[in-house]
Design a protein around this motif. Structure first.
Motif, PDB file in Angstrom:
ATOM      1  N   MET A  82       0.854  -1.194   0.000  1.00 22.43           N
ATOM      2  CA  MET A  82       0.000   0.000   0.000  1.00 22.43           C
ATOM      3  C   MET A  82       0.887   1.241   0.000  1.00 22.43           C
ATOM      4  O   MET A  82       1.869   1.318   0.743  1.00 22.43           O
ATOM      5  N   ARG A  83       0.530   2.188  -0.835  1.00 25.26           N
ATOM      6  CA  ARG A  83       1.240   3.471  -0.903  1.00 25.26           C
ATOM      7  C   ARG A  83       0.227   4.582  -0.630  1.00 25.26           C
ATOM      8  O   ARG A  83      -0.844   4.602  -1.227  1.00 25.26           O
ATOM      9  N   VAL A  84       0.596   5.522   0.245  1.00 25.79           N
ATOM     10  CA  VAL A  84      -0.311   6.602   0.629  1.00 25.79           C
ATOM     11  C   VAL A  84       0.418   7.937   0.522  1.00 25.79           C
ATOM     12  O   VAL A  84       1.502   8.109   1.077  1.00 25.79           O
ATOM     13  N   LEU A  85      -0.188   8.869  -0.195  1.00 28.23           N
ATOM     14  CA  LEU A  85       0.317  10.243  -0.280  1.00 28.23           C
ATOM     15  C   LEU A  85      -0.695  11.165   0.384  1.00 28.23           C
ATOM     16  O   LEU A  85      -1.845  11.257  -0.061  1.00 28.23           O
ATOM     17  N   PHE A  86      -0.281  11.814   1.467  1.00 26.91           N
ATOM     18  CA  PHE A  86      -1.148  12.760   2.175  1.00 26.91           C
ATOM     19  C   PHE A  86      -0.627  14.162   1.895  1.00 26.91           C
ATOM     20  O   PHE A  86       0.514  14.498   2.250  1.00 26.91           O
ATOM     21  N   LEU A  87      -1.458  14.994   1.269  1.00 23.01           N
ATOM     22  CA  LEU A  87      -1.088  16.371   0.940  1.00 23.01           C
ATOM     23  C   LEU A  87      -1.800  17.312   1.888  1.00 23.01           C
ATOM     24  O   LEU A  87      -3.025  17.452   1.849  1.00 23.01           O
ATOM     25  N   ASP A  88      -1.038  17.950   2.757  1.00 27.09           N
ATOM     26  CA  ASP A  88      -1.539  18.893   3.757  1.00 27.09           C
ATOM     27  C   ASP A  88      -1.268  20.297   3.230  1.00 27.09           C
ATOM     28  O   ASP A  88      -0.128  20.763   3.239  1.00 27.09           O
ATOM     29  N   LEU A  89      -2.315  20.971   2.778  1.00 23.65           N
ATOM     30  CA  LEU A  89      -2.186  22.237   2.057  1.00 23.65           C
ATOM     31  C   LEU A  89      -2.609  23.378   2.976  1.00 23.65           C
ATOM     32  O   LEU A  89      -3.799  23.699   3.087  1.00 23.65           O
ATOM     33  N   ASP A  90      -1.645  23.999   3.602  1.00 27.84           N
ATOM     34  CA  ASP A  90      -1.921  24.990   4.630  1.00 27.84           C
ATOM     35  C   ASP A  90      -2.788  26.130   4.100  1.00 27.84           C
ATOM     36  O   ASP A  90      -2.549  26.654   3.011  1.00 27.84           O
ATOM     37  N   GLY A  96       9.525   5.867  -4.282  1.00 22.59           N
ATOM     38  CA  GLY A  96       8.191   5.782  -4.851  1.00 22.59           C
ATOM     39  C   GLY A  96       7.860   4.441  -5.471  1.00 22.59           C
ATOM     40  O   GLY A  96       6.718   3.974  -5.397  1.00 22.59           O
ATOM     41  N   HIS A  97       8.843   3.797  -6.094  1.00 24.87           N
ATOM     42  CA  HIS A  97       8.609   2.528  -6.760  1.00 24.87           C
ATOM     43  C   HIS A  97       8.477   1.373  -5.779  1.00 24.87           C
ATOM     44  O   HIS A  97       8.012   0.283  -6.137  1.00 24.87           O
ATOM     45  N   LYS A 150       5.334   8.539 -14.127  1.00 25.90           N
ATOM     46  CA  LYS A 150       6.560   8.044 -14.765  1.00 25.90           C
ATOM     47  C   LYS A 150       7.018   6.740 -14.119  1.00 25.90           C
ATOM     48  O   LYS A 150       7.519   5.839 -14.808  1.00 25.90           O
ATOM     49  N   GLN A 151       6.811   6.638 -12.810  1.00 27.15           N
ATOM     50  CA  GLN A 151       7.229   5.430 -12.094  1.00 27.15           C
ATOM     51  C   GLN A 151       6.231   4.288 -12.263  1.00 27.15           C
ATOM     52  O   GLN A 151       6.503   3.159 -11.842  1.00 27.15           O
ATOM     53  N   GLY A 152       5.075   4.585 -12.833  1.00 28.74           N
ATOM     54  CA  GLY A 152       4.074   3.556 -13.073  1.00 28.74           C
ATOM     55  C   GLY A 152       3.269   3.170 -11.858  1.00 28.74           C
ATOM     56  O   GLY A 152       2.637   2.102 -11.844  1.00 28.74           O
ATOM     57  N   VAL A 153       3.239   4.037 -10.836  1.00 29.21           N
ATOM     58  CA  VAL A 153       2.523   3.692  -9.598  1.00 29.21           C
ATOM     59  C   VAL A 153       1.364   4.636  -9.302  1.00 29.21           C
ATOM     60  O   VAL A 153       0.634   4.432  -8.326  1.00 29.21           O
ATOM     61  N   MET A 154       1.165   5.667 -10.130  1.00 24.83           N
ATOM     62  CA  MET A 154       0.165   6.691  -9.841  1.00 24.83           C
ATOM     63  C   MET A 154      -1.216   6.100  -9.581  1.00 24.83           C
ATOM     64  O   MET A 154      -1.934   6.515  -8.660  1.00 24.83           O
ATOM     65  N   GLU A 155      -1.617   5.118 -10.373  1.00 18.91           N
ATOM     66  CA  GLU A 155      -2.961   4.570 -10.250  1.00 18.91           C
ATOM     67  C   GLU A 155      -3.132   3.709  -9.005  1.00 18.91           C
ATOM     68  O   GLU A 155      -4.255   3.390  -8.617  1.00 18.91           O
TER      69      GLU A 155
END
Length: 486
Positions: free
Chosen positions: A1-9, A154-155, A262-267
């Motif tokens: 599992m890969r998780v990207l959390f974007l905290d946008l102040d 990322g990969h 580009k790394q093929g993991v976005m989806e």
């Protein structure tokens, strides 16, 4: 599992395209909204920055964690005392610790812990990267750190990356060479000359006569940020400055997505986009600040794209931002921590079922002392310290008819106010009954001299009010805050 959390102040939903804004401020964020679930009534429980992120990281409301302000006793997480073990509970029960329990690498890219000496913010992370300017970073200084980390990791599988951007936070710092993509676009339709003239009569920090909190001073290094708003040209400068911050940040986010593609993991990546608080851009007559317990400050974006689940959906239920912790726990088949205050909405992500709350109580004790109740179409605001805004003790807004909080109708609808007070009292009784302390931290703020960003400023502010032709407000300020004139 890969998780990207974007905290946008300081990112307010009303200035994002996916939330209906007429300007193209957020194409990359909008893409994720189209691929996931967009939550419209999502609120920080405690504003602004330090209380909000503390609530998210601990899973506790400020009245339980003790953190409701930016200074004094109420800016530190309460000690666990004699029951503390070899490690405190944040080691295993914090937001990042949840991912650690799944065997995931947890990484933080943010200067926030240093900005507020909020060292508990680090609890549960394997790896921390301080971007070095204590929250004054522009996106182009943050993104290279993110891209470098993703190039290396990322990969791989099993990571949670928490990224903090600051571009929409005052003072608006999008680089000069970014230009102004909104130069020829209209302002929000509700911001008229009539509205501006009404706002000129207002007193209080960050009103149109004192964008720089208590005066109209400017800094040449921040040309997008005005000191005052005297006409519609300066109104445009204010709104464009904020929107450029949002768009510049969105461009940086696009670079992250491009690398993941580009790394093929976005989806495959679970992407969560949110904020610590919003930004008043005219709400309550306040501009460029997040200092009230209102819609402008406390309503925040929440977008969740969880591959394999709901796509292109909108949820209008009421949620706290700290509801995210038990939600993720349920999504990954983990039990929630016993001291979390959140309520899972995992069923919304899995199958679109409604799973919100009947009402929310949101708090602000850094600029003012307020608690507000959000229910049905209503926002009820109770003020205990007005932060020199001369707010009425009770304010009531119908957010369907008046989303920008321009007309206080508390005197017209005492029935609704009574319902709100009932909710507030019930909430307070429950919170104190389940607290480790018999002290309400908002009361602590009051005893220690008032909200941090207002404390000690009134004498000089009254001089400024007289200089700027609003001396009529001084007697009422003296009446409300006599100790500050001793």
């Amino acid at each position: 599992m890969r998780v990207l959390f974007l905290d946008l102040d300081s990112t307010t939903p009303s200035h994002l395209g996916c939330y209906g804004y007429h300007r193209n401020t957020s194409p990359n964020i909008d893409r994720i909204a189209n691929e996931g679930i967009r939550f419209t009534n999502y609120y920080t429980s405690d504003a602004p920055c330090l209380p909000s992120r503390t609530a998210l990281m601990t899973g506790k409301l400020g009245i339980h964690s003790g953190v409701v302000g930016h200074g004094g006793t109420a800016a530190d997480v309460r000690h666990e005392g004699v029951d503390r073990q070899f490690k405190d509970t944040l080691a295993t029960q914090s937001f990042p610790a949840l991912f650690r329990s799944l065997g995931m690498k947890t990484t933080l890219i943010s200067p926030f812990a240093e900005r507020h000496s909020a060292w508990t913010f680090y609890a549960g992370f394997n790896e921390m990267h301080n971007t070095g300017k204590s929250g004054m970073e522009s996106g182009e200084e943050v993104t290279p750190v993110v891209l470098n980390w993703l190039e290396q990791n990322g990969h791989k599988d099993n990571w949670m990356l928490y990224v903090n951007y600051w571009d929409p936070h005052t003072p608006y710092r999008a680089p000069e060479d970014f230009g102004n993509p909104f130069n020829n676009e209209s302002l929000p339709s509700w911001l008229t000359e009539e509205v501006l003239e009404n706002h000129k009569q207002k007193v209080g920090p960050h009103s149109v006569n004192e964008i720089n909190m208590f005066n109209n001073q400017t800094k040449p290094e921040y040309p997008r940020y005005p000191g005052e708003i005297r006409d519609m040209d300066e109104m445009r400068k204010m709104i464009d400055g904020y929107d450029c911050g949002v768009r510049h940040m969105d461009n940086q986010i696009g670079m992250i997505f491009e690398l993941l593609e580009k790394q093929g993991v976005m989806e495959e990546v679970i992407i969560i986009i949110s904020a610590d608080h919003g930004e008043n851009m005219g709400e309550l007559g306040i501009y460029g600040e997040h200092g009230t317990a209102d819609q402008g400050t406390c309503n925040i974006p929440m977008i969740i794209r969880w591959p394999g689940y709901q796509k292109g959906q909108v949820d209008n239920e009421l949620h706290y931002h700290l509801d995210l912790l038990p939600t993720i726990a349920e999504m990954v088949d983990k039990d929630p921590a016993p001291n979390w205050d959140g309520k899972s909405f995992a069923n919304t992500i899995k199958n679109g079922k409604k799973n919100g709350r009947e009402f929310l109580v949101v708090s602000q004790c850094a600029h003012v002392c307020q608690r507000s109740v959000r229910f049905d179409d209503w926002l009820y605001v109770r003020t205990y310290h007005d932060g020199y805004h001369l707010f009425d003790k009770e304010m009531l807004f119908n957010l369907i008819e008046d989303p920008h909080e321009q007309h206080n109708i508390a005197s017209e609808r005492p029935d609704v106010c009574k319902d709100a007070v009932y909710y507030l009292n019930e909430w307070h009784d429950e919170m104190m009954a389940t607290s480790s302390s018999d002290i309400d931290p908002m009361r602590t703020v009051m005893i220690e001299g008032g909200p941090y960003h207002a404390k000690g400023a009134l004498k000089n502010y009254t001089k400024w009010l007289i200089e700027s032709g609003r001396g009529y407000a001084v007697p009422e300020l003296e009446k409300r805050h006599p100790k500050e004139f001793v």
